[in-house]
Design a protein around this motif. Structure first.
Motif, mmCIF file in Angstrom:
data_model
loop_
_atom_site.group_PDB
_atom_site.id
_atom_site.type_symbol
_atom_site.label_atom_id
_atom_site.label_comp_id
_atom_site.label_asym_id
_atom_site.label_seq_id
_atom_site.Cartn_x
_atom_site.Cartn_y
_atom_site.Cartn_z
ATOM 1 N N MET A 78 0.834 -1.208 0.000
ATOM 2 C CA MET A 78 0.000 0.000 0.000
ATOM 3 C C MET A 78 0.866 1.255 0.000
ATOM 4 S SD MET A 78 -3.088 -0.969 -0.031
ATOM 5 C CE MET A 78 -3.155 -2.640 -0.581
ATOM 6 N N TRP A 102 2.337 2.303 -3.407
ATOM 7 C CA TRP A 102 1.474 3.030 -4.347
ATOM 8 C C TRP A 102 1.154 4.422 -3.831
ATOM 9 C CZ3 TRP A 102 1.250 1.467 -9.123
ATOM 10 C CH2 TRP A 102 1.509 0.132 -9.408
ATOM 11 N N ILE A 103 1.062 4.563 -2.504
ATOM 12 C CA ILE A 103 0.828 5.894 -1.956
ATOM 13 C C ILE A 103 2.024 6.782 -2.268
ATOM 14 C CG2 ILE A 103 0.476 7.203 0.179
ATOM 15 C CD1 ILE A 103 -0.999 4.754 1.294
ATOM 16 N N ASN A 115 2.038 7.923 -5.834
ATOM 17 C CA ASN A 115 1.097 9.015 -6.108
ATOM 18 C C ASN A 115 1.544 10.325 -5.485
ATOM 19 O OD1 ASN A 115 -1.295 8.183 -7.739
ATOM 20 N ND2 ASN A 115 -1.242 6.521 -6.261
ATOM 21 N N SER A 161 4.280 11.787 -7.721
ATOM 22 C CA SER A 161 3.712 12.358 -8.945
ATOM 23 C C SER A 161 3.000 13.668 -8.642
ATOM 24 C CB SER A 161 2.717 11.381 -9.575
ATOM 25 O OG SER A 161 3.299 10.131 -9.722
ATOM 26 N N TRP A 162 2.297 13.674 -7.504
ATOM 27 C CA TRP A 162 1.519 14.860 -7.121
ATOM 28 C C TRP A 162 2.449 16.045 -6.859
ATOM 29 C CZ3 TRP A 162 -2.636 14.584 -2.634
ATOM 30 C CH2 TRP A 162 -3.370 15.766 -2.642
ATOM 31 N N TYR A 164 2.979 7.088 -11.037
ATOM 32 C CA TYR A 164 1.834 6.524 -10.323
ATOM 33 C C TYR A 164 1.306 5.235 -10.941
ATOM 34 C CZ TYR A 164 -1.278 8.432 -13.871
ATOM 35 O OH TYR A 164 -1.910 8.692 -15.043
ATOM 36 N N GLN A 165 1.739 4.915 -12.172
ATOM 37 C CA GLN A 165 1.240 3.685 -12.780
ATOM 38 C C GLN A 165 2.233 2.537 -12.732
ATOM 39 O OE1 GLN A 165 -0.162 5.129 -16.554
ATOM 40 N NE2 GLN A 165 -2.248 4.520 -16.035
ATOM 41 N N GLU A 198 0.028 -4.273 -13.580
ATOM 42 C CA GLU A 198 0.006 -3.110 -12.691
ATOM 43 C C GLU A 198 -0.110 -3.491 -11.209
ATOM 44 O OE1 GLU A 198 -2.447 -2.403 -15.562
ATOM 45 O OE2 GLU A 198 -0.545 -1.880 -16.488
ATOM 46 N N PHE A 214 -12.480 -1.933 -2.682
ATOM 47 C CA PHE A 214 -11.273 -1.505 -3.372
ATOM 48 C C PHE A 214 -11.570 -1.193 -4.837
ATOM 49 C CE2 PHE A 214 -7.014 -1.543 -4.912
ATOM 50 C CZ PHE A 214 -6.294 -1.070 -3.839
ATOM 51 N N LEU A 272 -9.287 18.715 -7.190
ATOM 52 C CA LEU A 272 -8.160 17.977 -6.627
ATOM 53 C C LEU A 272 -7.486 17.185 -7.749
ATOM 54 C CD1 LEU A 272 -9.798 16.752 -3.351
ATOM 55 C CD2 LEU A 272 -7.635 17.965 -3.471
ATOM 56 N N PRO A 273 -6.193 16.986 -7.652
ATOM 57 C CA PRO A 273 -5.535 16.248 -8.743
ATOM 58 C C PRO A 273 -5.912 14.772 -8.745
ATOM 59 C CG PRO A 273 -3.989 16.649 -6.982
ATOM 60 C CD PRO A 273 -5.236 17.395 -6.620
ATOM 61 N N MET A 274 -5.704 14.170 -9.893
ATOM 62 C CA MET A 274 -5.998 12.755 -10.070
ATOM 63 C C MET A 274 -5.272 11.898 -9.029
ATOM 64 S SD MET A 274 -4.808 10.721 -13.438
ATOM 65 C CE MET A 274 -3.129 11.276 -13.323
ATOM 66 N N TYR A 275 -4.051 12.306 -8.676
ATOM 67 C CA TYR A 275 -3.232 11.504 -7.763
ATOM 68 C C TYR A 275 -3.914 11.317 -6.417
ATOM 69 C CZ TYR A 275 -0.104 13.161 -11.335
ATOM 70 O OH TYR A 275 0.434 13.474 -12.527
ATOM 71 N N PHE A 276 -4.674 12.347 -6.018
ATOM 72 C CA PHE A 276 -5.392 12.260 -4.756
ATOM 73 C C PHE A 276 -6.385 11.102 -4.791
ATOM 74 C CE2 PHE A 276 -9.126 13.389 -2.207
ATOM 75 C CZ PHE A 276 -8.538 13.456 -0.961
ATOM 76 N N ASN A 289 -6.345 8.594 -6.810
ATOM 77 C CA ASN A 289 -5.624 7.333 -6.973
ATOM 78 C C ASN A 289 -5.154 6.779 -5.646
ATOM 79 O OD1 ASN A 289 -5.742 6.859 -9.683
ATOM 80 N ND2 ASN A 289 -3.950 8.111 -10.141
ATOM 81 N N MET A 290 -4.864 7.681 -4.732
ATOM 82 C CA MET A 290 -4.301 7.298 -3.455
ATOM 83 C C MET A 290 -5.355 6.742 -2.504
ATOM 84 S SD MET A 290 -1.343 9.767 -2.273
ATOM 85 C CE MET A 290 -2.282 10.948 -1.396
ATOM 86 N N TYR A 304 -5.681 2.947 -1.400
ATOM 87 C CA TYR A 304 -4.574 2.409 -0.597
ATOM 88 C C TYR A 304 -4.635 2.936 0.831
ATOM 89 C CZ TYR A 304 -3.220 1.600 -5.384
ATOM 90 O OH TYR A 304 -3.236 1.221 -6.682
ATOM 91 N N VAL A 305 -4.937 4.229 0.957
ATOM 92 C CA VAL A 305 -5.048 4.805 2.293
ATOM 93 C C VAL A 305 -6.214 4.161 3.042
ATOM 94 C CG1 VAL A 305 -5.395 6.925 3.583
ATOM 95 C CG2 VAL A 305 -4.032 6.975 1.511
ATOM 96 N N VAL A 336 -7.452 1.158 2.700
ATOM 97 C CA VAL A 336 -7.101 -0.187 3.163
ATOM 98 C C VAL A 336 -6.244 -0.105 4.424
ATOM 99 C CG1 VAL A 336 -5.760 -2.239 2.602
ATOM 100 C CG2 VAL A 336 -7.331 -1.316 0.938
#
Lengths: 414, 335
Positions: free
Chosen positions: A178, A181-182, A185, A188-189, A314-315, B239, B266, B296-300, B302-303, B306-307, B309
């Protein structure tokens, strides 16, 4: 005649003793694994060249020799030197991630979070190296600061799985996955749309090279030594730093109380707790150090000054983080062994990339061979305990039987 | 909303089935960290099979049959590939994490090596045609049923046959694990193999069964993943889906119900990150993009999964219980 036999048997005894030493046993079983990997890899090439009409039969042999030659199969001397320098440079991050995984293994933890720690280290060191003006502060201080910040970033990131594991009892593998991947991201952010992107060279997917700010790892002229005449390689003193860290780790693990506690924690958590060790603290510290090691690899790679760091991660996570696992496993989780195995893995990789122009095969052959070597490395214990011991036992029988024929009274000495 | 749920289902299905695969291996006592590799291998073999069999006109005209056969091939390939893990972990008592890591490296190496030797590319694409913008369209196996109303279209419009098969398999294999004699034996081998052996259960056989079923399900899941989520592209990578499935299995406490819940949660959060700027709510005849307007950006987004979980694990960890004998090679003599 009599003397001759005695010499032979004494050599046999020496060989038996030599082989039954645990360190030697480990090395021999690793060599058997490597041999097995090459045999299987060669068989794949051979079968492919026989079954396919497009591929020449001789290509399979040529392919094997190119891989075995590593960077030296580049063609001419200049290219070989250049590739060798780059290979040594690329070893640096792999040694560090390998050490990271190895240390965690010693404490009984599986650090699959090295990619995330690597990314955090890269981010920390890049930001420091690019944002502190070197006109004010000498570049070497900025370099040092960037390295330290990178390591700190990785330590914090490695601490998270450690905290989850020791305080909450959550499986470290899942937390590492986890956090990987955090981290990807977050990196990238942080970099998206920032001033750090390499706009000047229109490389929008990459971060600026730290050399624009004059921050570079000292090379001591090694980059010029390993060059093909016109192009200098990326070689710098990073690999020596990595090796020095490996030696320090080796001493820490084998000669200090702290190292002993870490290992004890890995062997049996409950027993070490019973012996009065703080096993929770040890898990946290072990993960933090592991994170710092992986991040140090990233920092050393980025601070070379000529590397393009791809910020949109991020990918896909960096491969070098995962490749630390095979480097550690092949090295038997011993710091020195990890250094050797990391160099070996990079050597094979360099050979693999030489395949592309010269044969019908491609660089993935080297990955295939490495994967098979790791698969066999799983049997290392089996090879050690069964194959080598059996060989020793057989030799013992023979040597017990052979003198018995010549001199009936001397047969029992063994 | 319908779109969101459709997408959620697509993301959930491979996670669901691969997490179940992980459960089968671990309940039998073998840590299957190779799920990722087995998925890649299954996807690769499935894609090669589908591309080759399409040269026969009858199969090209019956895409659904081809799809089912390719899934079956992928499952068989996954099962065979997992035998490498079983052999080293069960027969040679090797470290299961090492063997799994090796398989994770081996699968992409094999897939990419052969793809590049034969096609000179880094990926295999299964789409029949491309549209003017180069996007892949028309796989021939997407089920279209427009005009079913909201609930019907979640399940039956723009759907894949694989979704139903996967859900059916999930239910069947969950029942198998908990309601049959063999299932009980598999679980016993993961808890206390010596005790299981003392009442006449063949531990080696049961562990082989567990990992082979695991391999078949993971291979199947891998093919479903590339056929649905990545638009039919096999590229020697999934991935990190296999690792995510592993995480969901731990999250679900090694139990089918927990796994289903985890996969749904998930999958939902993950697809939110992909399509957050296409989500709209119709208020007063006007489309309002709720999440997009937050800026908010896409990365947020995406995260978030995981957060989430991690957060759930932090609160539920005390109840978590792994199979007791997982990861320990079976030794008849030990107590």
């Amino acid at each position: 005649m009599k003397k001759d036999i005695k010499e032979k048997t004494s050599f046999g005894v020496w060989l038996k003793k030599f082989v039954s030493r645990p360190g030697v046993k480990s090395v021999i079983s690793s060599l058997i694994c490597i041999l097995g990997g090459f045999v299987v890899g060669f068989l794949v090439l051979l079968i492919l060249s026989i079954s396919s009409e497009d591929i020449d039969f001789a290509d399979s042999f040529r392919g094997l020799f190119i891989i075995l030659g590593g960077p030296f199969s580049a063609g001419n001397r200049g290219d070989a030197l250049y590739q060798f320098g780059n290979m040594l440079f690329n070893c640096t991050p792999l040694i560090m991630t390998g050490l990271s995984v190895a240390l965690a293994f010693k404490t009984g933890l599986f650090n699959i979070g090295a990619p995330g720690q690597y990314l955090m280290g890269a981010m920390g060191s890049l930001i420091v190296a690019l944002s502190i003006p070197t006109s004010v502060i000498p570049p070497i201080l900025v370099w040092l600061l960037a390295l330290l910040v990178g390591i700190a970033g990785g330590m914090i990131w490695g601490m998270i799985p450690g905290l989850f594991k020791s305080l909450l009892g959550v499986n470290e593998v899942i937390v590492c996955i986890m956090t990987n991947w955090i981290a990807a991201n977050i990196v990238s952010w942080v970099f998206s749309g920032s001033q750090f992107i390499n706009v000047a060279e229109t490389k929008m997917n990459f971060i600026k090279k730290t050399s624009v700010n004059n921050v570079m790892t000292p090379t001591l002229g090694l980059d010029k030594l390993f060059s093909d005449g016109s192009l200098t390689s990326y070689m710098d003193i990073g690999i020596f730093i990595a090796i020095a860290i490996a030696v320090v780790l080796y001493i820490m693990l084998n000669k200090t109380t702290f190292g002993f506690e870490l290992k004890a924690c890995g062997f049996n958590k409950n027993a070490s707790k019973y012996a009065g060790m703080n096993e929770k603290r040890n898990i946290m510290l072990s993960m933090a150090i592991a994170g710092g090691l992986a991040a140090c690899g990233a920092a050393l790679w980025c601070l070379n000054g000529h590397q393009d760091f791809k910020w949109e991660v991020y990918q896909s996570l960096p491969d070098v983080g995962f490749n630390g696992i095979p480097a550690a496993l092949l090295g038997g989780c011993n710091p020195i062994g990890t250094v050797i195995s990391a160099i070996f893995l990079r050597y094979i990789n360099a050979g693999g990339s030489n395949l592309v122009g010269q044969t019908a095969f491609n660089e993935y052959v080297s990955q295939l061979i490495i994967a098979i070597i790791i698969y066999f490395a799983g049997f290392a214990k089996f090879i050690k305990d069964v194959v080598i011991d059996k060989w020793i036992a057989e030799r013992r029988k023979k040597s017990a039987a052979a003198p018995a024929k010549n001199k009936p009274d001397g047969g029992k000495e063994d | 909303m319908v779109f969101l749920l459709q997408k959620t289902l697509i993301f959930t299905v491979p996670l669901l089935i691969v997490a179940l695969a992980g459960m089968y291996a671990e309940r039998s006592g073998i840590i299957n960290i190779a799920l990722d590799g087995i998925m890649i291998f299954g996807a690769f073999i499935g894609a090669v099979f589908a591309l080759n069999i399409r040269n026969i006109p009858w199969f090209a005209e019956h895409p659904q049959t081809t799809f089912i056969l390719a899934m079956l091939t992928a499952a068989i390939a996954g099962a065979i590939f997992s035998l490498l893990l079983s052999f080293s972990a069960i027969n040679l008592k090797a470290d299961q994490t090492i063997a799994g890591t090796a398989l994770n490296m081996l699968a992409p190496a094999i897939a990419l090596f052969f793809i590049k030797v034969f096609t000179n590319q880094d990926k295999l694409e299964m789409a029949i045609a491309k549209d003017s913008q180069g996007n892949m369209v028309d796989f021939g196996y997407v089920i279209h049923n427009e005009g079913l109303g909201s609930i019907g279209s979640i399940l039956f419009d723009r759907a894949y046959l694989s979704t139903y098969i996967a859900i059916a398999l999930f239910i069947v294999f969950s029942i198998f694990m908990y309601k049959t004699k063999t299932g009980l034996r598999i679980r016993a081998c993961g808890e206390h193999p010596q005790a299981a052996n003392s009442v006449g259960i063949n531990v080696t056989k049961m562990r082989y069964l567990g990992t082979t079923v695991s391999g078949a399900l993971a291979g199947f899941g891998g093919y479903v993943y590339i056929a649905t989520v990545t638009n039919g592209t096999a590229s020697g990578a999934v991935e990190g889906m296999g690792f995510l499935a592993l995480a969901i299995m731990i999250f679900g406490n090694w139990k089918p119900f927990g796994i289903a819940l985890g996969a749904l949660l998930f999958g939902f959060l993950k697809c939110l990150g992909v399509i957050y700027n296409q989500l709209s709510v119709n208020i007063g005849g006007e489309d309002v993009y709720l999440l997009k307007s937050l800026n908010l950006p896409m990365y947020f987004y995406n995260m978030i999964p995981y957060v989430a979980v991690l957060a759930v694990l932090a609160f539920t960890s005390k109840k978590s219980r792994a199979p007791k004998a997982e990861g320990i090679p079976y030794d008849k003599g030990s107590r």
